[in-house]
Scaffold this active site. Structure first.
Site, PDB file in Angstrom:
ATOM      1  NE  ARG A  19      -4.132  -1.769   0.284  1.00 33.67           N
ATOM      2  CZ  ARG A  19      -4.194  -3.068  -0.037  1.00 33.67           C
ATOM      3  NH1 ARG A  19      -3.161  -3.641  -0.600  1.00 33.67           N
ATOM      4  NH2 ARG A  19      -5.289  -3.758   0.170  1.00 33.67           N
TER       5      ARG A  19
ATOM      6  CB  SER B  30      -8.620  -1.557   4.118  1.00 31.97           C
ATOM      7  OG  SER B  30      -8.898  -2.846   3.669  1.00 31.97           O
TER       8      SER B  30
ATOM      9  CD  GLU C 113      -5.505   1.028   2.250  1.00 25.97           C
ATOM     10  OE1 GLU C 113      -5.822   1.622   1.196  1.00 25.97           O
ATOM     11  OE2 GLU C 113      -5.927  -0.095   2.563  1.00 25.97           O
TER      12      GLU C 113
HETATM   13  N1  EPU Z   1     -10.662 -10.638  10.054  1.00 25.18           N
HETATM   14  C1  EPU Z   1     -11.369 -10.678  11.235  1.00 25.18           C
HETATM   15  N2  EPU Z   1     -12.400  -9.791  11.401  1.00 25.18           N
HETATM   16  C2  EPU Z   1     -12.738  -8.887  10.463  1.00 25.18           C
HETATM   17  C3  EPU Z   1     -12.010  -8.841   9.263  1.00 25.18           C
HETATM   18  C4  EPU Z   1     -10.977  -9.722   9.066  1.00 25.18           C
HETATM   19  O1  EPU Z   1     -11.091 -11.497  12.102  1.00 25.18           O
HETATM   20  O2  EPU Z   1     -13.686  -8.137  10.698  1.00 25.18           O
HETATM   21  C5  EPU Z   1      -9.612 -11.620   9.819  1.00 25.18           C
HETATM   22  C6  EPU Z   1     -10.065 -12.663   8.801  1.00 25.18           C
HETATM   23  O3  EPU Z   1     -10.746 -13.710   9.414  1.00 25.18           O
HETATM   24  C7  EPU Z   1      -8.753 -13.139   8.229  1.00 25.18           C
HETATM   25  C8  EPU Z   1      -7.910 -11.882   8.247  1.00 25.18           C
HETATM   26  O4  EPU Z   1      -8.499 -11.011   9.202  1.00 25.18           O
HETATM   27  O5  EPU Z   1      -8.144 -14.087   9.057  1.00 25.18           O
HETATM   28  C9  EPU Z   1      -7.777 -11.216   6.895  1.00 25.18           C
HETATM   29  O6  EPU Z   1      -9.048 -10.787   6.432  1.00 25.18           O
HETATM   30  P1  EPU Z   1      -9.351 -10.500   4.884  1.00 25.18           P
HETATM   31  O7  EPU Z   1      -8.969 -11.674   4.065  1.00 25.18           O
HETATM   32  O8  EPU Z   1     -10.746 -10.004   4.785  1.00 25.18           O
HETATM   33  O9  EPU Z   1      -8.313  -9.372   4.476  1.00 25.18           O
HETATM   34  P2  EPU Z   1      -7.812  -8.053   5.211  1.00 25.18           P
HETATM   35  O10 EPU Z   1      -6.398  -8.257   5.618  1.00 25.18           O
HETATM   36  O11 EPU Z   1      -8.779  -7.640   6.253  1.00 25.18           O
HETATM   37  C10 EPU Z   1      -6.792  -7.073   3.010  1.00 25.18           C
HETATM   38  C11 EPU Z   1      -6.817  -5.778   2.263  1.00 25.18           C
HETATM   39  C12 EPU Z   1      -8.121  -5.624   1.477  1.00 25.18           C
HETATM   40  C13 EPU Z   1      -8.211  -6.806   0.520  1.00 25.18           C
HETATM   41  C14 EPU Z   1      -8.171  -8.111   1.328  1.00 25.18           C
HETATM   42  C15 EPU Z   1      -8.163  -9.326   0.453  1.00 25.18           C
HETATM   43  C16 EPU Z   1      -5.460  -4.248   3.584  1.00 25.18           C
HETATM   44  C17 EPU Z   1      -5.447  -3.060   4.467  1.00 25.18           C
HETATM   45  N3  EPU Z   1      -6.664  -4.673   3.187  1.00 25.18           N
HETATM   46  O12 EPU Z   1      -7.831  -7.010   3.987  1.00 25.18           O
HETATM   47  O13 EPU Z   1      -8.025  -4.436   0.721  1.00 25.18           O
HETATM   48  O14 EPU Z   1      -9.403  -6.736  -0.253  1.00 25.18           O
HETATM   49  O15 EPU Z   1      -6.953  -8.143   2.120  1.00 25.18           O
HETATM   50  O16 EPU Z   1      -6.920  -9.507  -0.137  1.00 25.18           O
HETATM   51  O17 EPU Z   1      -4.393  -4.757   3.236  1.00 25.18           O
HETATM   52  C18 EPU Z   1      -8.539  -2.123   0.656  1.00 25.18           C
HETATM   53  O18 EPU Z   1      -7.328  -1.914   0.623  1.00 25.18           O
HETATM   54  O19 EPU Z   1      -9.373  -1.174   0.610  1.00 25.18           O
HETATM   55  C19 EPU Z   1      -9.028  -3.492   0.755  1.00 25.18           C
HETATM   56  C20 EPU Z   1     -10.317  -3.787   0.867  1.00 25.18           C
END
Ligand code: EPU
Length: 337
Positions: free
Chosen positions: A162, A237, A333
């Site tokens: 990012r 995010s 972010e």
């Molecule tokens: N999780 C929770 N609770 C929540 C959300 C997530 O426990 O409310 C846990 C999930 O269970 C999982 C982990 O966190 O174990 C990761 O969750 P997820 O796969 O949804 O991805 P993220 O790390 O929360 C990142 C990006 C997203 C992208 C997703 C999928 C960042 C800041 N965000 O989210 O990007 O779509 O991975 O690759 O890196 C964005 O940048 O706007 C965005 C949506």
């Protein structure tokens, strides 16, 4: 080129914040962009792309340049690969769909990300195991001072999680006008190892997925977890996933045995901020017309008429609470304006 005055930016930012632009002009070409930059009576400028990664906390007392330069073209191709250039004002997801219609592979995991092509390199957009940099070749950038175009290669852009040169030393100095990608024409390399993609494909009963299938799976996952900005204002995010030391992670694991973590290097682990926020109890909480999304704690939402400062205050409260519970400082972010 028509300059408007005191117009609401509500339709131009996906958070749906009703802030005013003192002056506003839509830019359709690089020539218009150069012209706008020479307008003598508007020294301050503010560059607006898809408005999908910003939280407006005040009116913009400047000339807002709404970049709407359109066009997608094939620069060159051989049997295996195609080099495609898209202009800054193309909607990112529509560009991804155009690639898929032409069976060009590489961007399918980045389906349905809001925003425009020109903003995508700034934060090196990423999702489901892929980042923009993986298909990026170069971008053409207009230097605001000299009004000349320069080409930035992948190395020049210093892409990171990012992050890029455009969020750092180039911030406020240049404007991305177009982006060039290298995409596959056959033997597409699929990236389906991200847990939720393989589960989704299995649910769709697809054994040998195409790039179009991967895109459909990504769209389904995103639609189930992330609010549609056309219906509920948001900027995806709100926070970045923090990277902490393996030592700090081991200590946290003692108190929170189920804390997820992804290895970044021998000494660093990335922890999902969504998980941390969920543990603080903020997930799904609504305060007036804003709150934390119920399906993904990393996303702050505007249910209609919230103002940017309300959301910023909530963000600060979440940061403070996460810090108190885990001793981790999570960073925004989105760009706070
Ligand atoms: N999780 C929770 N609770 C929540 C959300 C997530 O426990 O409310 C846990 C999930 O269970 C999982 C982990 O966190 O174990 C990761 O969750 P997820 O796969 O949804 O991805 P993220 O790390 O929360 C990142 C990006 C997203 C992208 C997703 C999928 C960042 C800041 N965000 O989210 O990007 O779509 O991975 O690759 O890196 C964005 O940048 O706007 C965005 C949506």
């Amino acid at each position: 080129m028509q300059i408007k005055h005191n117009i609401s930016l509500k339709p131009y930012n996906t958070f749906g914040i009703d802030a005013l632009a003192r002056h506003f002009v839509t830019i359709q070409s690089v020539e218009e962009l150069k012209q706008a930059l020479t307008l003598k009576n508007h020294p301050e400028i503010f560059i607006l792309g898809g408005g999908s990664n910003m939280l407006l906390t005040k009116n913009i007392d400047a000339l807002v340049l709404h970049l709407n330069i359109k066009g997608i073209s094939i620069i060159s191709e051989d049997d295996q690969f195609v080099i495609v250039q898209a202009h800054a004002g193309e909607n990112w997801h529509e560009f991804v769909l155009w690639c898929l219609e032409n069976d060009f592979g590489g961007l399918e995991n980045l389906s349905l990300i809001p925003g425009n092509v020109g903003s995508a390199p700034i934060q090196n957009i990423g999702a489901y195991g892929i980042e923009l940099k993986d298909a990026f070749v170069s971008c053409e950038v207009l230097d605001i001072k000299t009004k000349t175009l320069k080409t930035y290669t992948k190395e020049d852009c210093k892409f990171d999680y990012r992050n890029s040169i455009f969020k750092q030393e180039e911030k406020g100095k240049s404007i991305i006008c177009n982006v060039t990608f290298k995409l596959s024409k056959k033997n597409h390399k699929l990236h389906t190892s991200y847990g939720s993609i393989s589960n989704q494909l299995a649910e769709m009963k697809i054994v040998h997925p195409t790039i179009q299938d991967v895109s459909k799976a990504v769209i389904k996952i995103r639609q189930s977890k992330l609010p549609d900005p056309k219906k509920i204002g948001n900027s995806g995010s709100f926070f970045k996933n923090p990277v902490i030391s393996t030592n700090a992670y081991s200590k946290l694991k003692e108190n929170f045995p189920d804390i997820p973590g992804y290895t970044v290097s021998d000494t660093e682990i990335k922890v999902p901020a969504g998980w941390l926020i969920e543990k603080t109890g903020f997930k799904g909480k609504q305060f007036g017309d804003y709150g934390v999304h119920k399906e993904q704690a990393l996303v702050l939402v505007n249910y209609g008429t919230a103002n940017g400062n309300d959301i910023l205050e909530l963000a600060r409260l979440i940061q403070k609470t996460v810090n108190q519970l885990f001793n981790i400082a999570i960073q925004a972010e989105v760009n706070i304006i």
